[in-house]
Design an enzyme around this catalytic site. Structure first.
Site, PDB file in Angstrom:
ATOM      1  N   ARG A   1      24.588  61.436  60.545  1.00 29.44           N
ATOM      2  CA  ARG A   1      24.351  61.600  62.030  1.00 29.44           C
ATOM      3  C   ARG A   1      22.974  62.334  62.235  1.00 29.44           C
ATOM      4  NH1 ARG A   1      26.025  66.076  64.486  1.00 29.44           N
ATOM      5  NH2 ARG A   1      27.628  66.373  63.119  1.00 29.44           N
TER       6      ARG A   1
ATOM      7  N   TYR B   1      18.050  50.266  86.500  1.00 28.45           N
ATOM      8  CA  TYR B   1      19.465  49.779  85.928  1.00 28.45           C
ATOM      9  C   TYR B   1      20.672  50.540  86.441  1.00 28.45           C
ATOM     10  CZ  TYR B   1      22.321  48.579  81.983  1.00 28.45           C
ATOM     11  OH  TYR B   1      23.632  47.933  81.312  1.00 28.45           O
TER      12      TYR B   1
ATOM     13  N   ASP C   1      11.609  53.780  81.149  1.00 24.93           N
ATOM     14  CA  ASP C   1      12.676  52.668  80.538  1.00 24.93           C
ATOM     15  C   ASP C   1      11.900  51.476  80.629  1.00 24.93           C
ATOM     16  OD1 ASP C   1      14.490  50.633  80.038  1.00 24.93           O
ATOM     17  OD2 ASP C   1      16.071  51.653  81.163  1.00 24.93           O
TER      18      ASP C   1
ATOM     19  N   LYS D   1      18.461  44.459  74.195  1.00 21.66           N
ATOM     20  CA  LYS D   1      17.960  43.399  74.631  1.00 21.66           C
ATOM     21  C   LYS D   1      16.789  42.726  73.862  1.00 21.66           C
ATOM     22  CE  LYS D   1      20.369  44.799  77.883  1.00 21.66           C
ATOM     23  NZ  LYS D   1      20.190  45.957  78.778  1.00 21.66           N
TER      24      LYS D   1
HETATM   25  C1  LIG Z   1      20.877  47.022  79.294  1.00 21.88           C
HETATM   26  C2  LIG Z   1      20.115  48.222  79.698  1.00 21.88           C
HETATM   27  C3  LIG Z   1      20.156  49.515  79.766  1.00 21.88           C
HETATM   28  C4  LIG Z   1      21.363  49.935  78.870  1.00 21.88           C
HETATM   29  O1  LIG Z   1      21.417  49.597  77.541  1.00 21.88           O
HETATM   30  P1  LIG Z   1      22.826  49.601  76.807  1.00 21.88           P
HETATM   31  O2  LIG Z   1      22.229  49.154  75.272  1.00 21.88           O
HETATM   32  O3  LIG Z   1      23.661  48.300  77.323  1.00 21.88           O
HETATM   33  O4  LIG Z   1      23.450  50.658  76.690  1.00 21.88           O
HETATM   34  C5  LIG Z   1      19.254  50.356  80.109  1.00 21.88           C
HETATM   35  N1  LIG Z   1      18.026  49.987  80.842  1.00 21.88           N
HETATM   36  C6  LIG Z   1      17.809  48.703  80.907  1.00 21.88           C
HETATM   37  C7  LIG Z   1      16.746  48.349  81.908  1.00 21.88           C
HETATM   38  C8  LIG Z   1      18.832  47.821  80.580  1.00 21.88           C
HETATM   39  O5  LIG Z   1      18.551  46.395  80.934  1.00 21.88           O
END
Ligand SMILES: *Cc1c(COP(=O)(O)O)cnc(C)c1O
Length: 403
Positions: free
Chosen positions: A59, A112, A184, A209
């Site tokens: 961790r 998001y 992000d 992604k």
């Molecule tokens: C998918 C996504 C998230 C969240 O990610 P997870 O891996 O599903 O928790 C946050 N921001 C954006 C822009 C996303 O496309």
């Protein structure tokens, strides 16, 4: 192997991997191990004190996870990174590390969906308030800053409207306000956009992604520009336990090795499809940063190395046509997510952004008929044929309805 001068494809292949640290292994081994032996009691104490950076417990740090952290930090131009169980774990950790009761956040909309929910709901309950401003409206972002503003949080391109935030301009506003700019960067990814180079302080990713890119892992990461912020973020991640599993890290590293090829291939497909969709009679409008019709086309050219692979469009037939389209596609898969080798289609208003109140959806540009197409790496002729066939099904549906 110091690689700060290397190109992004070389970094994707080599950063974080020093074979000599792993008995010559050319792929970082999976240290599937929860705890690490201390050679002596003195050394164990030194590690807990922070006087030695030796390993303690997964961790708190794991060599496979560290290899991934080094790789993504290098791609983003940060001083370090912290792997997280999911993208939301990375985002939640960032909020809880950098904000406290009474603080104020300027956030751009749309975000998001779950990030929007986290800021409005759970952080609101902790006494952290947010002001929402349109992603494209730099002056509104400036005007929303208050003395107690402790973070500017943005997503660009924004999900799902593809609005862009002018990162260099907003970074200047953040610097003036003494508040970190958190970006992000999931949609564009480091192959196409590096916010830290434009002045951002923290970058968060859902590596679920494009960084992983194969729709087989959920994972997140936070990248910091400076060591002090990195330390704060890491301490919080360790305390909350939002950190990453070594096997998960290994899978993402494997995906990252081909990041550039995948992103460029999907982007080439998306660019062709966007032009074709824009001229199609079934489509009311298309929003894609690579089209001159995008209101911020110039900004896209300035701050991105390419427009990416996500296309938003509205069908002439509105919500009902969108529903039919999503049921009619065969090769393109009806599923949320993006950035993978496979093309995915979804309906933000009823799916990814369904928890955003209908009035907020409209205010944030999420129209009821908006369709999000995340283009993958298939043959573009097959993707176009799939959409063409689905559009033909709409016409049959519309003719039947008018009879
Ligand atoms: C998918 C996504 C998230 C969240 O990610 P997870 O891996 O599903 O928790 C946050 N921001 C954006 C822009 C996303 O496309």
């Amino acid at each position: 192997m110091s690689g700060s001068h290397q190109g992004r494809n070389s970094k994707a292949v080599h950063a974080g991997l020093d074979p000599m640290q792993h008995r010559g292994a050319v792929s970082v081994p999976i240290y599937q191990c929860s705890t690490f032996m201390f050679p002596t009691a003195e050394e164990g104490a030194a590690r807990f004190e922070g006087a030695s950076d030796g390993l303690i417990y997964t961790r708190l740090g794991n060599p496979t996870v560290q290899a991934l952290e080094e790789c993504v930090a290098s791609l983003e131009g940060g001083c370090g990174a912290i792997g997280a169980a999911t993208g939301m774990a990375a985002i939640a950790t960032t909020f809880l590390a950098l904000l406290r009761q009474g603080d104020h956040v300027v956030a751009t909309h749309p975000l998001y969906g779950p990030t929007h929910g986290l800021l409005e709901g759970r952080l609101g309950r902790l006494g952290i308030t947010s002001t929402w401003v349109g992603a494209a409206d730099t002056e509104a972002i400036r005007a929303a800053v208050r003395p107690e503003t402790r973070m500017i949080y943005v997503e660009t391109p924004a999900n799902p409207t593809m609005d862009l935030v002018d990162l260099a301009a907003v970074a200047a506003i953040a610097r003036e306000a003494g508040a970190p700019l958190v970006v992000d960067n999931t949609f564009a990814g480091p192959h196409l956009q590096r916010p830290i180079e434009l002045g951002a302080d923290v970058v968060v990713h859902s590596m679920t992604k494009s960084l992983n890119g194969h729709a087989d892992v959920v994972a997140g990461i936070t990248v910091a520009r400076d060591p002090e912020t990195l330390r704060t973020l890491r301490d919080t991640a360790k305390a909350l336990g939002t950190t990453m599993d070594p096997h998960q890290a290994w899978l993402v590293l494997r995906g990252i090795r081909t990041l550039g090829m995948r992103v460029e291939r999907a982007q080439a497909n998306a660019a062709l499809l966007a032009v074709w969709l824009e001229s199609h009679p079934a489509v009311a409008w298309v929003r894609y940063p690579g089209l001159p019709s995008h209101p911020q086309f110039e900004l896209a050219l300035r701050q991105m190395d390419g427009p990416g692979s996500v296309i938003a469009f509205e069908l002439a037939g509105g919500v009902e046509a969108g529903r039919q389209l999503m049921n009619a596609v065969r090769l393109i898969t009806l599923a949320v997510s993006l950035g993978g080798v496979e093309s995915l289609i979804e309906h933000p208003a009823s799916m990814t952004h369904s928890k955003v109140a209908p009035a907020d959806q409209l205010a944030h540009g999420i129209t009821p008929g908006l369709v999000r197409l995340a283009v993958g790496c298939e043959d573009v002729e097959d993707l176009r044929a799939d959409l063409e066939h689905a559009f033909a099904a709409l016409e049959i549906g519309a003719a039947a309805a008018s009879r």
